[in-house]
Scaffold this motif. Structure first.
Motif, short mmCIF file in Angstrom:
data_model
loop_
_atom_site.label_atom_id
_atom_site.label_comp_id
_atom_site.label_asym_id
_atom_site.label_seq_id
_atom_site.Cartn_x
_atom_site.Cartn_y
_atom_site.Cartn_z
N VAL A 158 14.91 33.43 35.84
CA VAL A 158 15.56 33.92 34.63
C VAL A 158 16.55 32.91 34.06
O VAL A 158 17.24 33.20 33.10
N GLY A 159 16.62 31.73 34.64
CA GLY A 159 17.50 30.69 34.10
C GLY A 159 18.90 30.79 34.65
O GLY A 159 19.11 30.90 35.86
N THR A 160 19.88 30.80 33.74
CA THR A 160 21.29 30.81 34.15
C THR A 160 21.75 32.23 34.44
O THR A 160 21.48 33.15 33.67
N VAL A 161 22.45 32.39 35.55
CA VAL A 161 22.90 33.72 35.97
C VAL A 161 24.42 33.70 36.16
O VAL A 161 24.99 32.72 36.66
N LYS A 162 25.06 34.77 35.75
CA LYS A 162 26.50 34.92 35.95
C LYS A 162 26.76 36.29 36.54
O LYS A 162 26.17 37.28 36.10
N PHE A 163 27.61 36.33 37.56
CA PHE A 163 27.88 37.60 38.25
C PHE A 163 29.38 37.73 38.47
O PHE A 163 30.01 36.83 39.04
N ASP A 164 29.97 38.82 37.98
CA ASP A 164 31.42 39.03 38.09
C ASP A 164 31.71 40.41 38.64
O ASP A 164 30.93 41.35 38.45
N LEU A 165 32.85 40.51 39.31
CA LEU A 165 33.35 41.81 39.79
C LEU A 165 34.70 42.08 39.15
O LEU A 165 35.55 41.19 39.10
N ASP A 166 34.90 43.28 38.67
CA ASP A 166 36.18 43.68 38.08
C ASP A 166 36.59 45.02 38.66
O ASP A 166 35.76 45.91 38.83
N ASN A 196 39.18 48.01 37.75
CA ASN A 196 40.10 48.54 36.74
C ASN A 196 41.16 49.40 37.40
O ASN A 196 40.85 50.34 38.12
N MET A 197 42.40 49.02 37.17
CA MET A 197 43.52 49.81 37.69
C MET A 197 44.48 50.09 36.55
O MET A 197 44.34 49.55 35.46
N LEU A 198 45.47 50.90 36.82
CA LEU A 198 46.44 51.24 35.78
C LEU A 198 47.20 49.99 35.36
O LEU A 198 47.88 49.37 36.17
N GLY A 199 47.06 49.62 34.10
CA GLY A 199 47.85 48.51 33.57
C GLY A 199 47.33 47.13 33.87
O GLY A 199 47.90 46.14 33.41
N MET A 200 46.27 47.01 34.67
CA MET A 200 45.77 45.67 34.98
C MET A 200 44.31 45.74 35.41
O MET A 200 43.81 46.80 35.76
N VAL A 201 43.68 44.60 35.36
CA VAL A 201 42.30 44.49 35.81
C VAL A 201 42.24 43.36 36.82
O VAL A 201 42.68 42.25 36.55
N MET A 202 41.73 43.66 38.01
CA MET A 202 41.56 42.62 39.02
C MET A 202 40.17 42.01 38.86
O MET A 202 39.18 42.74 38.81
N HIS A 203 40.13 40.71 38.74
CA HIS A 203 38.86 40.03 38.47
C HIS A 203 38.47 39.16 39.65
O HIS A 203 39.32 38.53 40.27
N ASP A 204 37.20 39.14 39.93
CA ASP A 204 36.69 38.26 40.98
C ASP A 204 35.40 37.62 40.49
O ASP A 204 34.35 38.26 40.47
N GLY A 205 35.51 36.39 40.05
CA GLY A 205 34.33 35.66 39.62
C GLY A 205 33.56 35.14 40.81
O GLY A 205 34.10 34.99 41.89
N SER A 206 32.31 34.87 40.64
CA SER A 206 31.49 34.39 41.75
C SER A 206 30.83 33.06 41.38
O SER A 206 30.71 32.71 40.21
N MET A 265 33.48 47.17 39.38
CA MET A 265 32.43 47.10 38.37
C MET A 265 31.76 45.73 38.45
O MET A 265 32.41 44.71 38.26
N ALA A 266 30.49 45.74 38.76
CA ALA A 266 29.73 44.49 38.85
C ALA A 266 29.02 44.25 37.51
O ALA A 266 28.40 45.17 36.96
N ALA A 267 29.16 43.04 36.99
CA ALA A 267 28.52 42.69 35.72
C ALA A 267 27.62 41.48 35.94
O ALA A 267 28.06 40.45 36.44
N LEU A 268 26.35 41.64 35.60
CA LEU A 268 25.37 40.56 35.77
C LEU A 268 24.83 40.15 34.41
O LEU A 268 24.44 41.00 33.60
N GLN A 269 24.82 38.86 34.15
CA GLN A 269 24.27 38.33 32.91
C GLN A 269 23.30 37.23 33.25
O GLN A 269 23.52 36.46 34.19
N PHE A 270 22.23 37.13 32.45
CA PHE A 270 21.29 36.03 32.64
C PHE A 270 20.75 35.58 31.30
O PHE A 270 20.72 36.35 30.33
#
Lengths: 85, 241
Positions: free
Chosen positions: A19-27, A29-39, A63-68
């Protein structure tokens, strides 16, 4: 550090597809902030199979977000995953 | 590092600063006692003063380390699935390892650093005893508590400005076999506690927990644009190869 393998298969044939280029992130959601973990995504020797190095900082619902983008077009999907450390 | 680990490190830094200041206080008091008694005449005297001050901190510091270890190790043994255990383990892990390092630093390294630092003061004291004596009267309190050595020797011996017998007695006292055995025992205890803490940390705070969730089936499957996306653990995905 956790290695997660992501594989893309054609739903009709079940074959692995590139599928070519892949991006996968984890977020988280908490009160007042978002914790992000890129891979970091690495291709494996097998076409259509990718390895993502993720490091969630804490357990819980992420929340896992996958893009390709590539030969099979452009797509994205997101879903909730429960992480247990 | 996660926020929880930073919280543990800050707590550890506070603990080490507190006990380090107490160690410095004891060393300073020993220095003052030796000077007030006129027993600070050589590097050997300085070492004797530092040993006298530092040894008084051995038992309290080890008791502090043991109390913290006994309090934190149950957290490390808690099941990973227990509510809040993932955060609490990350707070406790740096404290378990760090409190052992703190003990080694405070009991072994701080006295050495203090000795090196005080050597410069001692050189000035010996080079200009008259000028320093005037400063001493202003700095050293009149009612300085007598040290253990001065109590043993009595007031007559302490009146001598040089007090060679006092210094000889102090050296002999610290070189006695029982004292040396006690010192070796304390050092061995510190090493044993440190090694035990290290191995416990390796075993309990390692990365073995996530591997328990390994299975051959994808832990998540998604459909998008005619594609099926499977998410697998690498060991599971390569098990059949």
């Amino acid at each position: 550090m956790n290695d997660v393998v992501i594989e893309f298969r054609d739903t009709a044939s079940g074959e692995l597809v590139d599928v070519g280029t892949v991006k996968f992130d984890l977020d988280m959601n908490m009160l007042g902030m978002v914790m992000h973990d890129g891979s970091t995504i690495q291709r494996t020797d097998t076409l259509g199979r990718y390895r993502a190095k993720v490091e969630p900082e804490m357990g819980g619902d992420w929340m896992a977000a996958l893009q390709f983008e590539g030969p099979r077009g452009k797509g994205q999907v997101s879903f909730s995953v429960n992480v247990k450390l | 590092m996660s926020v929880a680990v930073w919280v543990g490190l800050i707590a550890l830094a506070g603990l080490d600063a507190e006990t380090g200041v107490v160690m410095l206080l004891y060393l300073d008091q020993a220095w003052d006692r030796f000077r007030a008694a006129g027993r600070m005449n050589s590097t050997t005297d300085l070492q004797g003063a530092v040993i006298e001050g530092a040894v008084q901190r051995v038992r309290p510091k080890i008791m502090t380390i043991c109390a913290i270890l006994f309090g934190l190790l149950p957290i490390m043994w808690a099941p990973a699935t227990q509510s809040g255990a993932d955060v609490m383990k990350r707070i406790a892990a740096p404290m378990v390892g760090g409190v052992i390092t703190s003990g080694i630093l405070e009991l072994l390294l701080y006295p050495v650093i203090y000795t090196l630092w005080r050597r410069r003061h001692l050189a000035a004291l010996l080079a200009h005893p008259s000028s320093v004596a005037a400063v001493d009267e202003a700095l050293i309190p009149v009612a300085v508590a007598p040290s253990y050595s001065s109590q043993t020797l009595g007031p007559e011996a302490m009146r001598s400005p040089i007090a060679p017998n006092a210094r000889g007695s102090s050296k002999a006292e610290w070189r006695s076999p029982s004292r040396r055995r006690a010192l070796v025992a304390v050092l061995l205890l510190i090493v044993a506690v440190g090694a035990g803490g290290f191995f416990a940390w390796q075993k309990l705070a390692g990365t073995g927990t996530p591997d328990k969730a390994v299975s051959s089936a994808p832990f998540a499957t998604q459909q998008v644009q005619g594609l099926t996306v499977n998410f697998l653990h690498p060991k599971a995905s390569y098990k059949g190869r």
